[in-house]
Design a protein around this motif. Structure first.
Motif, PDB file in Angstrom:
ATOM      1  N   TYR A   1     -14.137  15.802  -0.406  1.00 32.20           N
ATOM      2  CA  TYR A   1     -13.141  14.968  -1.067  1.00 32.20           C
ATOM      3  C   TYR A   1     -12.571  15.610  -2.331  1.00 32.20           C
ATOM      4  O   TYR A   1     -11.844  14.965  -3.082  1.00 32.20           O
TER       5      TYR A   1
ATOM      6  N   TRP B   1      -7.244  18.069  -1.179  1.00 30.53           N
ATOM      7  CA  TRP B   1      -6.337  17.194  -0.432  1.00 30.53           C
ATOM      8  C   TRP B   1      -4.907  17.700  -0.543  1.00 30.53           C
ATOM      9  O   TRP B   1      -4.434  18.016  -1.635  1.00 30.53           O
TER      10      TRP B   1
ATOM     11  N   ASN C   1      -5.691   5.651   2.261  1.00 32.20           N
ATOM     12  CA  ASN C   1      -5.281   7.039   2.127  1.00 32.20           C
ATOM     13  C   ASN C   1      -3.809   7.189   1.747  1.00 32.20           C
ATOM     14  O   ASN C   1      -3.273   8.282   1.721  1.00 32.20           O
TER      15      ASN C   1
ATOM     16  N   ASP D   1      -9.539  10.412   1.044  1.00 32.65           N
ATOM     17  CA  ASP D   1      -9.389  11.860   0.871  1.00 32.65           C
ATOM     18  C   ASP D   1      -8.626  12.256  -0.385  1.00 32.65           C
ATOM     19  O   ASP D   1      -8.784  13.376  -0.869  1.00 32.65           O
ATOM     20  N   SER D   2      -7.800  11.383  -0.909  1.00 30.67           N
ATOM     21  CA  SER D   2      -6.872  11.791  -1.965  1.00 30.67           C
ATOM     22  C   SER D   2      -7.246  11.331  -3.368  1.00 30.67           C
ATOM     23  O   SER D   2      -6.765  11.878  -4.356  1.00 30.67           O
TER      24      SER D   2
END
Length: 483
Positions: free
Chosen positions: A366, A369, A28, A333-334
């Motif tokens: 997802y 972010w 992450n 997530d990014s």
């Protein structure tokens, strides 16, 4: 309904990397040192435009003239993988023989940039001082747009020549390829009332994309389809370079390498031609990049393909990745957000669309972010659960005219009664006329799942009448799969 995977038959894109070190485990955070320089010392050629070994310059045309270039000059410098202990010097020269090498490796058809179209100055005596890793002076390439011809793709290879000093020349980064794409002046447009878009996917393993030419609005003669997506290039993993790369199977390669035959006729009618990018069971895709460097490397690969084949954009299809397998990281997530952001930054005027399917782990969690969303960087999204109404939930994309809430599998469509009901639901709920049509073949008549026959032009006409006030005519000039 899932689509079947592409057959793995032929490689067409080659990407250069100095050296790749082991992957980090913090998935992450973005580690810009993921790709480190080689410990060996050699000299390579660097350009002032990007960090790649290809520079693509796009021309703008009006009437019979080339009016502008995205870059009309660039500088080239000698670089070394680590500071040199003693001063070195060298020169750069053009090498026309490398045009054939490039075309063969990339399945392109570039023409050598003629000498009247450029000057290469200050190309000798490039010097790297002791303790430095880059030459203090650079060669200067300047382009002459007046010598360029519309409709031609040019290439000028510039390579490191003689070097004085005890250092080797890189064998894979000693050349910068300068590509100059000059389009034909084209005023054709598929614009229709309301600005709604008809998006067509073509399984090129089975069907010729030129069949999109067969369907036009009856009165205005405007093409019914606005965007044709070539399905699909694959995302594979290179175990040696430790990074994902774009792979073409034999059919995709045939379409792209013969763009004059299969792509240009569609663009000449105003249709946009894009390349779908599909994962391939190798643990890599859009959702598990772990560094900004890795994202940029992948984006530059894709941009090179778009530029090489003068495509109008890309489609993101996040299926079949099998994240977390093959020694690859799980989703984070990014990754997807920063990847689409970077796509938009390097291709600001290209189409970026998202094929929304239930297998895609990226949606909706997802797709957002740190205050950023995928929806703010893409042009369209459309759902891939064929033959039913379903609204994609794409964070950041709120314009209903850009959200396709219904798609039809043209190789096995539902009955016209059910179809009409779904289309009416789309219109009633305000999602506009952005529809996705999957896998157009050569014949207008198809067999439904219940065994009855139907004409695809009837389905297209229902949408066209509802949104554009016109019927659709089938010209009955089928294009067989001849590649």
């Amino acid at each position: 309904m899932k689509r079947y995977m592409q057959l793995l038959l032929a490689t067409s894109t080659v990407v250069i990397l100095l050296h790749a070190c082991a992957k980090k485990n913090d998935y992450n955070t973005f580690d810009t040192t993921q790709y480190a320089a080689s410990s060996q010392q050699y000299v390579y050629l660097k350009n002032s435009v990007n960090t790649q070994n290809t520079v693509v310059i796009n021309a703008t045309v009006s009437g019979s003239a080339v009016t502008a270039l995205s870059n009309d000059s660039l500088s080239l410098y000698l670089n070394t993988t680590k500071p040199v202990s003693g001063a070195i010097s060298g020169s750069v020269v053009t090498d026309e023989s490398l045009v054939t090498t490039y075309n063969t490796a990339n399945k392109t058809s570039y023409t050598l940039l003629p000498s009247a179209a450029y000057t290469l100055a200050n190309n000798t005596g490039l010097s790297v001082a002791a303790g430095a890793s880059s030459s203090s002076n650079g060669a200067l390439l300047k382009l002459n747009k007046a010598a360029l011809v519309q409709g031609v793709q040019y290439l000028l290879p510039i390579k490191v020549s003689a070097i004085t000093g005890s250092i080797d020349i890189s064998t894979n980064q000693n050349v910068v390829y300068v590509a100059v794409n000059v389009p034909l002046a084209n005023t054709a447009s598929t614009a229709k009332p309301g600005g709604y878009k008809q998006i067509l996917y073509v399984e090129v393993n089975d069907n010729n994309p030129l069949n999109a030419l067969n369907y036009n609005l009856t009165n205005s003669k405007t093409p019914f389809f606005d965007v044709v997506n070539i399905f699909a290039a694959n995302i594979n993993y290179d175990n040696v370079k430790q990074k994902p790369y774009i792979y073409f199977n034999q059919q995709v390669s045939a379409i792209l390498s013969n763009r004059q035959k299969y792509i240009v006729p569609l663009q000449a009618k105003g249709m946009k031609v894009c390349l779908a990018l599909l994962c391939n069971h190798q643990g890599v895709g859009f959702d598990n990049f772990t560094s900004a460097t890795g994202i940029n490397d992948f984006v530059q690969q894709v941009k090179k393909i778009v530029d090489d084949y003068q495509l109008d954009g890309i489609d993101i299809d996040d299926e079949y990745a099998q994240y977390g397998t093959n020694g690859q990281p799980a989703v984070n997530d990014s990754s997807l957000v920063l990847l689409t952001k970077r796509f938009r930054e390097v291709m600001p005027n290209k189409i970026i669309s998202y094929y929304y399917f239930s297998d895609a782990v990226s949606i909706p969690k997802y797709a957002q972010w740190n205050g950023l969303t995928v929806g703010q960087y893409i042009d369209y999204t459309y759902q891939g659960s064929y033959n039913r109404y379903s609204v994609p939930s794409m964070p950041g994309l709120t314009d209903k005219s850009k959200i396709g809430a219904y798609s039809l599998n043209l190789s096995s469509p539902q009955t016209s009664t059910s179809f009409n009901t779904n289309v009416n639901t789309v219109k009633t709920n305000g999602y506009g006329g952005t529809f996705m049509w999957y896998n157009l073949g050569a014949a207008d008549q198809v067999t439904l799942s219940n065994g009855t026959k139907a004409n695809l032009s009837t389905y297209f006409t229902y949408v066209s009448n509802l949104y554009y006030g016109e019927t659709v005519t089938y010209t009955n000039q089928p294009y067989a799969k001849d590649y």
